[in-house]
Design a protein around this motif. Sequence first.
Motif, PDB file in Angstrom:
ATOM      1  N   ARG A 142       0.767  -1.250   0.011  1.00 40.39           N
ATOM      2  CA  ARG A 142       0.080  -0.059  -0.072  1.00 40.39           C
ATOM      3  C   ARG A 142       1.070   1.146   0.092  1.00 40.39           C
ATOM      4  NH1 ARG A 142      -5.158  -0.697   2.002  1.00 40.39           N
ATOM      5  NH2 ARG A 142      -5.135   1.377   2.952  1.00 40.39           N
ATOM      6  N   HIS A 153       1.881   5.551   1.002  1.00 42.91           N
ATOM      7  CA  HIS A 153       1.938   6.572   2.144  1.00 42.91           C
ATOM      8  C   HIS A 153       3.249   6.062   3.128  1.00 42.91           C
ATOM      9  CE1 HIS A 153      -1.512   8.613   0.884  1.00 42.91           C
ATOM     10  NE2 HIS A 153      -2.178   7.335   1.183  1.00 42.91           N
ATOM     11  N   ARG A 190       7.693   0.527   7.032  1.00 40.78           N
ATOM     12  CA  ARG A 190       6.767  -0.774   7.310  1.00 40.78           C
ATOM     13  C   ARG A 190       7.456  -1.934   7.979  1.00 40.78           C
ATOM     14  NH1 ARG A 190       1.611  -0.332   4.856  1.00 40.78           N
ATOM     15  NH2 ARG A 190       1.589   1.285   3.542  1.00 40.78           N
ATOM     16  N   ALA A 206     -10.243   3.968   6.901  1.00 40.66           N
ATOM     17  CA  ALA A 206      -9.722   2.583   6.474  1.00 40.66           C
ATOM     18  C   ALA A 206     -10.685   2.038   5.419  1.00 40.66           C
ATOM     19  CB  ALA A 206      -9.315   1.771   7.755  1.00 40.66           C
ATOM     20  N   GLU A 211      -2.993   9.854   6.667  1.00 44.71           N
ATOM     21  CA  GLU A 211      -2.843   8.725   6.149  1.00 44.71           C
ATOM     22  C   GLU A 211      -1.834   7.788   6.329  1.00 44.71           C
ATOM     23  OE1 GLU A 211      -3.248  11.929   4.758  1.00 44.71           O
ATOM     24  OE2 GLU A 211      -5.277  11.707   3.948  1.00 44.71           O
ATOM     25  N   GLN A 212      -0.630   8.312   6.905  1.00 45.38           N
ATOM     26  CA  GLN A 212       0.312   7.360   7.394  1.00 45.38           C
ATOM     27  C   GLN A 212      -0.030   6.808   8.700  1.00 45.38           C
ATOM     28  OE1 GLN A 212       3.438  10.978   7.055  1.00 45.38           O
ATOM     29  NE2 GLN A 212       4.532   9.594   5.676  1.00 45.38           N
ATOM     30  N   GLU A 233      -2.027   4.169   7.858  1.00 47.10           N
ATOM     31  CA  GLU A 233      -1.126   2.955   7.196  1.00 47.10           C
ATOM     32  C   GLU A 233      -0.552   2.362   8.368  1.00 47.10           C
ATOM     33  OE1 GLU A 233      -1.296   1.456   4.370  1.00 47.10           O
ATOM     34  OE2 GLU A 233      -2.919   2.731   3.928  1.00 47.10           O
ATOM     35  N   CYS A 234       0.051   2.986   9.550  1.00 41.16           N
ATOM     36  CA  CYS A 234       0.785   2.301  10.632  1.00 41.16           C
ATOM     37  C   CYS A 234      -0.020   1.397  11.286  1.00 41.16           C
ATOM     38  CB  CYS A 234       1.184   3.636  11.478  1.00 41.16           C
ATOM     39  SG  CYS A 234       2.258   2.841  12.887  1.00 41.16           S
ATOM     40  N   ILE A 242      -2.952  -0.084  10.030  1.00 41.00           N
ATOM     41  CA  ILE A 242      -3.174  -1.058   8.993  1.00 41.00           C
ATOM     42  C   ILE A 242      -1.897  -2.031   8.909  1.00 41.00           C
ATOM     43  CG2 ILE A 242      -3.344  -1.731   6.691  1.00 41.00           C
ATOM     44  CD1 ILE A 242      -5.372   0.964   6.686  1.00 41.00           C
ATOM     45  N   GLN A 243      -0.726  -1.645   8.868  1.00 38.03           N
ATOM     46  CA  GLN A 243       0.452  -2.557   8.763  1.00 38.03           C
ATOM     47  C   GLN A 243       0.450  -3.527   9.887  1.00 38.03           C
ATOM     48  OE1 GLN A 243       2.510  -2.882   6.186  1.00 38.03           O
ATOM     49  NE2 GLN A 243       3.293  -4.764   7.296  1.00 38.03           N
TER      50      GLN A 243
END
Lengths: 123, 123, 123, 123, 123, 123
Positions: free
Chosen positions: D52, D54, D60, E35, F92-93, F96-97, F99-100
């Motif tokens: 993904r 960003h 990650r 999300a 957004e970051q 993503e953090c 979601i990761q």
Amino acid sequence: MNRFEKGLDVFSEYMDDGWEKPKNGQMEDPLDSVAPDFRRWIIEAYGEIYGRPHLDKKERALIVIASLVTQGAHTQLATHIKRGLNAGLTKEQLAECIIQCLPYNGFPRVQQALVILKQVIEE
Amino acid sequence: MNRFEKGLDVFSEYMDDGWEKPKNGQMEDPLDSVAPDFRRWIIEAYGEIYGRPHLDKKERALIVIASLVTQGAHTQLATHIKRGLNAGLTKEQLAECIIQCLPYNGFPRVQQALVILKQVIEE
Amino acid sequence: MNRFEKGLDVFSEYMDDGWEKPKNGQMEDPLDSVAPDFRRWIIEAYGEIYGRPHLDKKERALIVIASLVTQGAHTQLATHIKRGLNAGLTKEQLAECIIQCLPYNGFPRVQQALVILKQVIEE
Amino acid sequence: MNRFEKGLDVFSEYMDDGWEKPKNGQMEDPLDSVAPDFRRWIIEAYGEIYGRPHLDKKERALIVIASLVTQGAHTQLATHIKRGLNAGLTKEQLAECIIQCLPYNGFPRVQQALVILKQVIEE
Amino acid sequence: MNRFEKGLDVFSEYMDDGWEKPKNGQMEDPLDSVAPDFRRWIIEAYGEIYGRPHLDKKERALIVIASLVTQGAHTQLATHIKRGLNAGLTKEQLAECIIQCLPYNGFPRVQQALVILKQVIEE
Amino acid sequence: MNRFEKGLDVFSEYMDDGWEKPKNGQMEDPLDSVAPDFRRWIIEAYGEIYGRPHLDKKERALIVIASLVTQGAHTQLATHIKRGLNAGLTKEQLAECIIQCLPYNGFPRVQQALVILKQVIEE
């Protein structure tokens, strides 16, 4: 006396009689190659936290052991069982400390901890 | 004296002076509608575990609180802080018990526990 | 029949055919030297908890395994995979039990559990 | 390109130069005998999550390592330290990632992780 | 039928009779603003994991609930208790599932779960 | 400059523009009544840990957030999402953090974290 030296003084109360305070105010550690400040932080924590009033060293050792049983930190549990013995706790008290965790953690955590206690005592 | 009655005797040492032992050997609990044996198991654990030798009731309360801080069990932590006070621990000792968990658990668990300690003390 | 004997009866359903109920109502355990009541508490838990109605022994084994996967209790997981097989679960059902934990625990816990399942099956 | 192939593309960025993408779109895994879909799910997660926007692959990797330190997942931590090195993180950055977890997790988790970092680096 | 649609089919078995499958193959979620893929991943997990053979939907619901009790995930536990009821589990079976976690988790986790079970049943 | 003052300097980088460094070198905290050293330890940790080289402040914020998601520390997660925004991370970051963390923690932890992210962003 700086934080590290104050920490060493308190730390020595949890070490056996053969342990010698490092003379140059430095203490080697296997983790120095990846994290050279790590040992210093541990020693400083003895000065800042263990060295406080209201609880004695046996009570602080019981609290730490209960926390390590609960989080399943096996290597550290073995270390702190030894420090608890050095601080004056009997092996019966250490067993009771782990048993007292049973109703709040269940059998797996407590069984793992008793196995470690047995290993430390038999050494 | 059966397990439940033996448990009630030990349990009473962690309750405040206003608490009365149930006369009919039964103890109502909000969870009776879903799990009618749950309260009995708790009381029996006091007889089986808390009632053992080698550690006194203050030491056992410290161990339980350290375990609850470590697992982040907030509702039970409030309950056991009160029981610790009833068992004779001072609020300074309770604060030290939580603070002693800091090097082994980090700030979040300890901050949550101190917030709960403050709430219980201010009640 | 006391709690321990009742527990032994239920416990025997999770043991393989070669297991013999101790005749003198006592059961030796490697942890007897540090915590002589520990084995008794485990056996009593079989009578008090596993022996209850509404769920059968396969369902209870699945629940216990799911809990052990989630807490990463590896030694106990190996033990309870064997008990699950003795209770009648197939190895496919045991694999599915662990896989069903994936969306709620993530890869690390599930991978560790599958490695243990593989070891137990290959033994 | 299906999910698995997309996943393999992203996965390859975390593998060392000697790693070869499987040609038949299949990837063998030691766990195939108990859970033949497990490896596929891992690879698909690389496409769905790591791929993904960003955040870059170093960020990650840091996030994953911080999560594994926190849950004490030792086997997976060793794997992801290697993947972090492959993704371009230095050993100093990996040490700092673990050290940054200290105030939020305490000494035991961080000590365990530093021991693993040291082992991976010395290999 | 793609993954999402397959997931919706399995998901519908855990929803009450009033639940309608989204016609346009999309499903709104409160978390869409931060999300937007999150709900899709959950639904796909139903197709990929819950939809597998060897265990029925009641058994899968018991496994998930045992895992949520163990990790203290209260919001999700309430959701999955409702899905377990929709899948055909009785409230007695749900209580037994939580009680079966007691010897492996201790009182705090189980008490929290029983409180949530009671709230869901009384709603 | 002592540890506390060095800590304040680093801490200020994670606070919004309206935050003013305390002039007298002291910082009031709601927990002062039970643990007057607690705030000082937090600030010192910023100097000792966050102030180190090799990782920038955005990377350190991502690591801390990943650890808090993993341990389910909700109050602290809200605080550190705000500090991450102050350190320059976009929403957004931050999403993503979180979601990761999904493949390594499962849905419950991630859903709880996304709910908190949404609340912080909407404030």
